[in-house]
Write an enzyme that holds these catalytic residues in place. Structure first.
Site, mmCIF file in Angstrom:
data_model
loop_
_atom_site.group_PDB
_atom_site.id
_atom_site.type_symbol
_atom_site.label_atom_id
_atom_site.label_comp_id
_atom_site.label_asym_id
_atom_site.label_seq_id
_atom_site.Cartn_x
_atom_site.Cartn_y
_atom_site.Cartn_z
ATOM 1 N N LYS A 244 1.703 8.404 -8.742
ATOM 2 C CA LYS A 244 0.527 8.526 -7.863
ATOM 3 C C LYS A 244 0.161 9.995 -7.695
ATOM 4 C CE LYS A 244 -1.063 6.922 -3.290
ATOM 5 N NZ LYS A 244 -0.674 6.192 -2.055
ATOM 6 N N SER B 155 -3.770 2.276 -0.834
ATOM 7 C CA SER B 155 -4.351 3.393 -1.555
ATOM 8 C C SER B 155 -3.764 3.589 -2.952
ATOM 9 C CB SER B 155 -4.181 4.678 -0.750
ATOM 10 O OG SER B 155 -2.805 5.011 -0.645
ATOM 11 N N SER C 198 0.148 0.926 1.619
ATOM 12 C CA SER C 198 -0.431 1.392 0.356
ATOM 13 C C SER C 198 0.386 1.109 -0.897
ATOM 14 C CB SER C 198 -0.699 2.894 0.420
ATOM 15 O OG SER C 198 -1.920 3.104 1.055
HETATM 16 N N1 GLN Z 1 -4.899 1.381 3.995
HETATM 17 C C1 GLN Z 1 -4.216 2.094 5.026
HETATM 18 C C2 GLN Z 1 -5.033 3.273 5.444
HETATM 19 O O1 GLN Z 1 -6.122 3.370 5.016
HETATM 20 C C3 GLN Z 1 -2.854 2.506 4.553
HETATM 21 C C4 GLN Z 1 -2.900 3.631 3.620
HETATM 22 C C5 GLN Z 1 -1.543 4.053 3.140
HETATM 23 O O2 GLN Z 1 -0.554 3.334 3.302
HETATM 24 N N2 GLN Z 1 -1.484 5.248 2.570
HETATM 25 O O3 GLN Z 1 -4.625 4.092 6.193
#
Ligand code: GLN
Length: 486
Positions: A74, A149, A173
């Site tokens: 990532k 994400s 995420s």
């Molecule tokens: N979708 C969640 C957010 O927008 C979690 C994101 C994540 O775990 N980095 O914060």
């Protein structure tokens, strides 16, 4: 085929590291135009790494555990000399002068870097739609989001563009994109894995973890990346057990709790609910005991998270001021103007929204009402989990309320997007290990994810139960049309 089997073939010389790498580079060339899992493919370095492994094997050297295994990372994990953008204009030209602990451990273990994968900007989002470099697509249906994400890391595994990958999970995420893409995604206990070199989003929640096609492969990666790191003071000193050995331990007699509140969610898709309950029945057939438990504060997780995570983000992202590094607006006049313009131009809308919410929640007049209150609720959520774990070994929920949604479905409505994390966030707030693995398909042929949550440092049990379920259910063999769309 899994990492253990590739390792055998590589050791016996039935395949070379170079062949395995070239195979994945060819797959990337064939499908990544559609999937867009990668922001950068490091083909030259990958071939050089693979050739070095092959030379070591020819010389009779003992090979480390991940020797020749091609991985994707990532793009919020720092890779020395290789751009690390966080999918943001702010860091578009940032080339880290140092390596993250987790990636350093992977390279020491012989893994090959195929490239850096797409994400929502600064890991804020659930679909990769907030990436400044365009979204990734779901390999099962390119009209659908891969989740986020870490959508690029999940899609790369699903599309066969790498053997496994790393992501980060602050509120879901890793697990949410794993569910959407039909792969395994594992968020370890907070502090089990070092955050050194992970670009900070919300430091009390962020945790790095693997994506893979099987539970065993996630255990392989966790084995390498877990463990104490003097460079991250929140990294736990607990010894790292043998995760691979844990997989085969019998599950008979394990008590599995179904969290009532998760199955009563209004927005829970009935096909998701049915598939997850069917998986629970399958666990019962394996000798587990199913118990209904209640975590009364589970549903307050989302409100709590959307105060705490933006608050921490607003502090963490203050460093992008146009002065020290990152994007700087041209001809901006005074220092204050330059900082304001650099941040206005460098950050996308979702990141700005989080910074505004977080700054507000931390401001003198509101810190007690919002930030402190959220911390108190966080404690209550953790106590609910503590109570549940006094009577069960593991908890079971759906990973997400729905399967992968269409592009644009939630992009105009941040609150609807935030609900995608309803079922994953509580494990982050409580710091617990949680895995998502495929448990079925919806009528459109999109994968459904099952979440198993363990107690603090119960990674072995989580992997063990997930592995037994995976072996018994053989979900991937059940898809109506066995072919990916790409
Ligand atoms: N979708 C969640 C957010 O927008 C979690 C994101 C994540 O775990 N980095 O914060």
């Amino acid at each position: 085929m899994g990492i253990a089997a590739w390792r055998e073939q590589l050791r016996k010389g039935e395949i070379s590291a170079r062949e395995l790498t070239d195979h994945h580079l060819a797959r990337i060339a064939a499908v990544d135009g559609t999937v867009h899992a990668y922001l950068e493919v490091t083909a030259e370095r990958a071939r050089a790494d693979a050739d070095r492994i092959d030379a070591a094997r020819s010389a009779g050297d003992a090979l480390p555990p991940l020797a020749g295994i091609p991985l994707a990372i990532k793009d919020n994990l720092c890779t020395k000399g290789i751009a690390t953008t966080c999918s943001s204009r702010m860091l578009e030209t940032f080339v880290p002068p140092y390596e993250s602990t987790v990636t350093e451990r992977l390279w020491q273990a012989g893994a090959v870097l195929l490239g850096k994968t797409n994400l929502d900007e600064f890991a804020m989002g659930s679909s990769t739609e907030t990436s400044a470099f365009g979204p990734s697509r779901n390999p099962w249906n390119p009209e659908r989001v891969p989740g986020g994400s870490s959508g690029g890391s999940a899609a790369a595994v699903a599309a066969g563009e790498c053997i496994a990958s790393l992501g980060s999970d602050t509120g879901g995420s890793i697990r949410q994109p794993a569910a959407f893409c039909g792969v395994v995604g594992f968020k370890p206990t907070y502090g089990r894995v070092s955050r050194w070199g992970l670009v900070a989003f919300a430091s009390s929640l962020d945790q790095v973890g693997p994506f893979s096609a099987s539970v065993a492969d996630s255990a392989e990666l966790l084995q390498v990346i877990a463990g104490e790191d003097p460079r991250d003071s929140t990294c736990l000193k607990a010894p790292v057990p043998d995760y691979r050995a844990a997989l085969e331990r019998p599950v008979k007699g394990l008590r599995v709790g179904l969290i009532r509140e998760c199955f009563e969610q209004e927005g829970l898709d009935p096909t998701v609910k049915a598939a997850v309950l069917a998986a629970a029945t399958q666990l019962e057939a394996l000798g587990c005991e199913l118990v209904e438990v209640s975590c009364p504060r589970f549903n307050t997780g989302i409100a709590t998270y959307y105060v705490i995570a933006p608050s921490e983000a607003s502090a963490n992202l203050a460093r992008y001021d146009g002065v020290k590094y990152g994007y700087r607006a041209a001809d901006a006049g005074s220092l204050a103007d330059m900082t304001a313009r650099s941040r206005s131009e460098g950050f996308g809308d979702e990141v700005k929204r989080r910074i505004l919410i977080g700054t507000y929640a931390l401001s003198a007049g509101y810190v007690d009402a919002y930030y402190k209150k959220a911390q108190q609720v966080r404690t209550l959520i953790r106590r609910d989990f503590d109570a549940a774990f006094s009577s069960v070994d593991l908890l079971l929920t759906p990973t997400t309320p729905t399967t992968a949604f269409a592009f644009g479905a939630h992009s105009e409505d941040p609150l609807a997007m935030y609900l995608a994390d309803l079922l994953t966030i509580p494990a982050n707030l409580a710091g617990l290990p949680a895995i998502s693995l495929p448990c079925g398909f919806d009528p459109q042929g999109l994968p459904i994810g099952l979440q198993l949550i363990g107690n603090v440092l119960a990674e072995e049990q989580v992997l063990q139960l997930a592995h037994h379920y995976e072996q018994a259910a053989q979900v991937m063999a059940q898809r109506p049309e066995a072919e990916l769309a790409v």
